[in-house]
Design a protein around this motif. Structure first.
Motif, PDB file in Angstrom:
ATOM      1  N   ILE A  23       0.885  -1.170   0.000  1.00 44.07           N
ATOM      2  CA  ILE A  23       0.000   0.000   0.000  1.00 44.07           C
ATOM      3  C   ILE A  23       0.925   1.224   0.000  1.00 44.07           C
ATOM      4  O   ILE A  23       1.050   1.948   0.975  1.00 44.07           O
ATOM      5  CB  ILE A  23      -0.960  -0.023   1.204  1.00 44.07           C
ATOM      6  N   ASP A  24       1.592   1.403  -1.120  1.00 42.98           N
ATOM      7  CA  ASP A  24       2.650   2.416  -1.241  1.00 42.98           C
ATOM      8  C   ASP A  24       2.061   3.761  -1.676  1.00 42.98           C
ATOM      9  O   ASP A  24       2.372   4.297  -2.733  1.00 42.98           O
ATOM     10  CB  ASP A  24       3.757   1.936  -2.181  1.00 42.98           C
ATOM     11  N   TRP A  25       1.229   4.317  -0.803  1.00 38.54           N
ATOM     12  CA  TRP A  25       0.521   5.548  -1.144  1.00 38.54           C
ATOM     13  C   TRP A  25       1.428   6.761  -1.268  1.00 38.54           C
ATOM     14  O   TRP A  25       1.017   7.782  -1.817  1.00 38.54           O
ATOM     15  CB  TRP A  25      -0.638   5.812  -0.195  1.00 38.54           C
ATOM     16  N   ARG A  26       2.647   6.663  -0.822  1.00 41.55           N
ATOM     17  CA  ARG A  26       3.577   7.791  -0.973  1.00 41.55           C
ATOM     18  C   ARG A  26       4.247   7.807  -2.355  1.00 41.55           C
ATOM     19  O   ARG A  26       4.979   8.742  -2.673  1.00 41.55           O
ATOM     20  CB  ARG A  26       4.625   7.745   0.130  1.00 41.55           C
TER      21      ARG A  26
ATOM     22  N   GLU B 185       1.997  -0.378  -8.860  1.00 35.94           N
ATOM     23  CA  GLU B 185       2.025  -1.263 -10.041  1.00 35.94           C
ATOM     24  C   GLU B 185       0.625  -1.429 -10.630  1.00 35.94           C
ATOM     25  O   GLU B 185       0.446  -1.412 -11.846  1.00 35.94           O
ATOM     26  CB  GLU B 185       2.549  -2.652  -9.665  1.00 35.94           C
ATOM     27  N   VAL B 186      -0.358  -1.598  -9.759  1.00 33.21           N
ATOM     28  CA  VAL B 186      -1.747  -1.738 -10.198  1.00 33.21           C
ATOM     29  C   VAL B 186      -2.153  -0.493 -10.977  1.00 33.21           C
ATOM     30  O   VAL B 186      -2.739  -0.579 -12.063  1.00 33.21           O
ATOM     31  CB  VAL B 186      -2.688  -1.984  -9.002  1.00 33.21           C
ATOM     32  N   LEU B 187      -1.821   0.676 -10.453  1.00 32.57           N
ATOM     33  CA  LEU B 187      -2.150   1.934 -11.111  1.00 32.57           C
ATOM     34  C   LEU B 187      -1.418   2.055 -12.444  1.00 32.57           C
ATOM     35  O   LEU B 187      -2.021   2.402 -13.464  1.00 32.57           O
ATOM     36  CB  LEU B 187      -1.792   3.107 -10.191  1.00 32.57           C
ATOM     37  N   SER B 188      -0.145   1.739 -12.461  1.00 34.79           N
ATOM     38  CA  SER B 188       0.668   1.868 -13.663  1.00 34.79           C
ATOM     39  C   SER B 188       0.179   0.971 -14.800  1.00 34.79           C
ATOM     40  O   SER B 188       0.135   1.382 -15.963  1.00 34.79           O
ATOM     41  CB  SER B 188       2.127   1.533 -13.332  1.00 34.79           C
ATOM     42  N   HIS B 189      -0.211  -0.261 -14.467  1.00 37.64           N
ATOM     43  CA  HIS B 189      -0.617  -1.234 -15.485  1.00 37.64           C
ATOM     44  C   HIS B 189      -2.132  -1.303 -15.671  1.00 37.64           C
ATOM     45  O   HIS B 189      -2.610  -2.000 -16.570  1.00 37.64           O
ATOM     46  CB  HIS B 189      -0.054  -2.616 -15.146  1.00 37.64           C
ATOM     47  N   ALA B 190      -2.878  -0.616 -14.812  1.00 41.35           N
ATOM     48  CA  ALA B 190      -4.350  -0.582 -14.865  1.00 41.35           C
ATOM     49  C   ALA B 190      -4.964  -1.975 -14.834  1.00 41.35           C
ATOM     50  O   ALA B 190      -5.999  -2.223 -15.444  1.00 41.35           O
ATOM     51  CB  ALA B 190      -4.844   0.199 -16.083  1.00 41.35           C
TER      52      ALA B 190
ATOM     53  N   LYS C 243      -6.258  -4.884  -6.478  1.00 38.77           N
ATOM     54  CA  LYS C 243      -7.166  -3.744  -6.575  1.00 38.77           C
ATOM     55  C   LYS C 243      -7.457  -3.181  -5.183  1.00 38.77           C
ATOM     56  O   LYS C 243      -7.537  -1.963  -5.001  1.00 38.77           O
ATOM     57  CB  LYS C 243      -8.462  -4.147  -7.282  1.00 38.77           C
ATOM     58  N   SER C 244      -7.565  -4.063  -4.183  1.00 37.23           N
ATOM     59  CA  SER C 244      -7.807  -3.580  -2.814  1.00 37.23           C
ATOM     60  C   SER C 244      -6.591  -2.828  -2.279  1.00 37.23           C
ATOM     61  O   SER C 244      -6.744  -1.885  -1.500  1.00 37.23           O
ATOM     62  CB  SER C 244      -8.215  -4.722  -1.883  1.00 37.23           C
ATOM     63  N   HIS C 245      -5.385  -3.207  -2.696  1.00 36.22           N
ATOM     64  CA  HIS C 245      -4.188  -2.470  -2.288  1.00 36.22           C
ATOM     65  C   HIS C 245      -4.239  -1.050  -2.854  1.00 36.22           C
ATOM     66  O   HIS C 245      -3.916  -0.086  -2.154  1.00 36.22           O
ATOM     67  CB  HIS C 245      -2.919  -3.170  -2.769  1.00 36.22           C
ATOM     68  N   LEU C 246      -4.633  -0.927  -4.133  1.00 37.09           N
ATOM     69  CA  LEU C 246      -4.716   0.404  -4.730  1.00 37.09           C
ATOM     70  C   LEU C 246      -5.803   1.238  -4.069  1.00 37.09           C
ATOM     71  O   LEU C 246      -5.584   2.423  -3.766  1.00 37.09           O
ATOM     72  CB  LEU C 246      -4.958   0.314  -6.240  1.00 37.09           C
ATOM     73  N   LEU C 247      -6.964   0.665  -3.830  1.00 38.15           N
ATOM     74  CA  LEU C 247      -8.030   1.429  -3.190  1.00 38.15           C
ATOM     75  C   LEU C 247      -7.596   1.910  -1.809  1.00 38.15           C
ATOM     76  O   LEU C 247      -7.799   3.076  -1.458  1.00 38.15           O
ATOM     77  CB  LEU C 247      -9.324   0.610  -3.105  1.00 38.15           C
TER      78      LEU C 247
ATOM     79  N   TRP D 213     -16.783   1.945  10.321  1.00 41.91           N
ATOM     80  CA  TRP D 213     -16.152   1.073   9.321  1.00 41.91           C
ATOM     81  C   TRP D 213     -17.201   0.564   8.347  1.00 41.91           C
ATOM     82  O   TRP D 213     -18.273   0.103   8.742  1.00 41.91           O
ATOM     83  CB  TRP D 213     -15.439  -0.096   9.996  1.00 41.91           C
ATOM     84  N   TYR D 214     -16.864   0.640   7.056  1.00 35.52           N
ATOM     85  CA  TYR D 214     -17.783   0.306   5.985  1.00 35.52           C
ATOM     86  C   TYR D 214     -17.017  -0.514   4.948  1.00 35.52           C
ATOM     87  O   TYR D 214     -15.926  -0.104   4.514  1.00 35.52           O
ATOM     88  CB  TYR D 214     -18.301   1.608   5.360  1.00 35.52           C
ATOM     89  N   ARG D 215     -17.554  -1.676   4.548  1.00 40.42           N
ATOM     90  CA  ARG D 215     -16.861  -2.524   3.574  1.00 40.42           C
ATOM     91  C   ARG D 215     -17.118  -2.055   2.150  1.00 40.42           C
ATOM     92  O   ARG D 215     -18.229  -1.657   1.805  1.00 40.42           O
ATOM     93  CB  ARG D 215     -17.282  -3.980   3.709  1.00 40.42           C
ATOM     94  N   LEU D 216     -16.062  -2.150   1.334  1.00 40.81           N
ATOM     95  CA  LEU D 216     -16.121  -1.805  -0.092  1.00 40.81           C
ATOM     96  C   LEU D 216     -15.492  -2.951  -0.880  1.00 40.81           C
ATOM     97  O   LEU D 216     -14.452  -3.454  -0.507  1.00 40.81           O
ATOM     98  CB  LEU D 216     -15.321  -0.531  -0.392  1.00 40.81           C
ATOM     99  N   ASP D 217     -16.081  -3.312  -2.008  1.00 41.89           N
ATOM    100  CA  ASP D 217     -15.529  -4.358  -2.864  1.00 41.89           C
ATOM    101  C   ASP D 217     -15.426  -3.810  -4.272  1.00 41.89           C
ATOM    102  O   ASP D 217     -16.406  -3.748  -5.009  1.00 41.89           O
ATOM    103  CB  ASP D 217     -16.415  -5.604  -2.827  1.00 41.89           C
ATOM    104  N   ALA D 218     -14.230  -3.391  -4.660  1.00 40.74           N
ATOM    105  CA  ALA D 218     -13.999  -2.751  -5.959  1.00 40.74           C
ATOM    106  C   ALA D 218     -13.573  -3.741  -7.035  1.00 40.74           C
ATOM    107  O   ALA D 218     -13.051  -3.348  -8.065  1.00 40.74           O
ATOM    108  CB  ALA D 218     -12.948  -1.655  -5.809  1.00 40.74           C
ATOM    109  N   ARG D 219     -13.823  -5.021  -6.820  1.00 42.72           N
ATOM    110  CA  ARG D 219     -13.402  -6.011  -7.811  1.00 42.72           C
ATOM    111  C   ARG D 219     -14.018  -5.734  -9.163  1.00 42.72           C
ATOM    112  O   ARG D 219     -13.399  -5.873 -10.182  1.00 42.72           O
ATOM    113  CB  ARG D 219     -13.803  -7.423  -7.366  1.00 42.72           C
TER     114      ARG D 219
END
Length: 135
Positions: A17-20, A70-75, A82-86, A128-134
């Motif tokens: 989760i490399d948000w920086r 990586e997820v963002l770069s390669h889409a 995807k959960s790491h990117l979110l 806390w609220y669950r999200l599923d961006a799959r």
């Protein structure tokens, strides 16, 4: 161990989760621009990952990604990627986010099983609220 009652504990960067990372920070800023509070930002981040990042299996895409950058770069990414990117986009916007996993089966409660990754976000008005961006 992370304290689940302390939302601030869910703002940290990590290897995955490399948000920086500059690209993650830039995308997080784009998604937050003009937003009306944390709920709006969370919705924008969720919809971006759900709609703009293709699930690697569904679209038969490579490479296999894991880090948010990586997820963002390669889409592309599997559910956990995807959960790491979110989580990274939310944390970059100072919105606490965590990772959740659930065991799924194709035919009831019998093998074969797979592990599915999704998120939890802390929203002030909802907790806390669950999200599923799959997608």
């Amino acid at each position: 161990m992370t304290n689940p009652t302390d939302p601030a504990a869910f703002l940290a960067a990590s290897e995955y989760i490399d948000w920086r990372h500059p690209a993650v920070l830039a995308q997080a800023a784009v998604l937050a621009a003009g937003a009306d509070g944390d709920e709006d930002i969370a919705k924008r981040c969720f919809e971006f990952v759900r709609d703009r990042i293709q699930h690697s299996w569904d679209y038969r895409k490579n490479p296999v990604t894991c880090r948010a950058s990586e997820v963002l770069s390669h889409a592309t990414g599997y559910c956990y990627a995807k959960s790491h990117l979110l989580a990274a986009l939310l944390r970059a916007n100072r919105i606490p986010a965590g990772l959740c996993y659930q065991r799924l089966s194709l035919d009831g409660d019998i093998p074969p099983y797979c592990l599915h990754g999704l998120n939890a976000v802390y929203l002030t008005d909802h907790g806390w609220y669950r999200l599923d961006a799959r997608g």
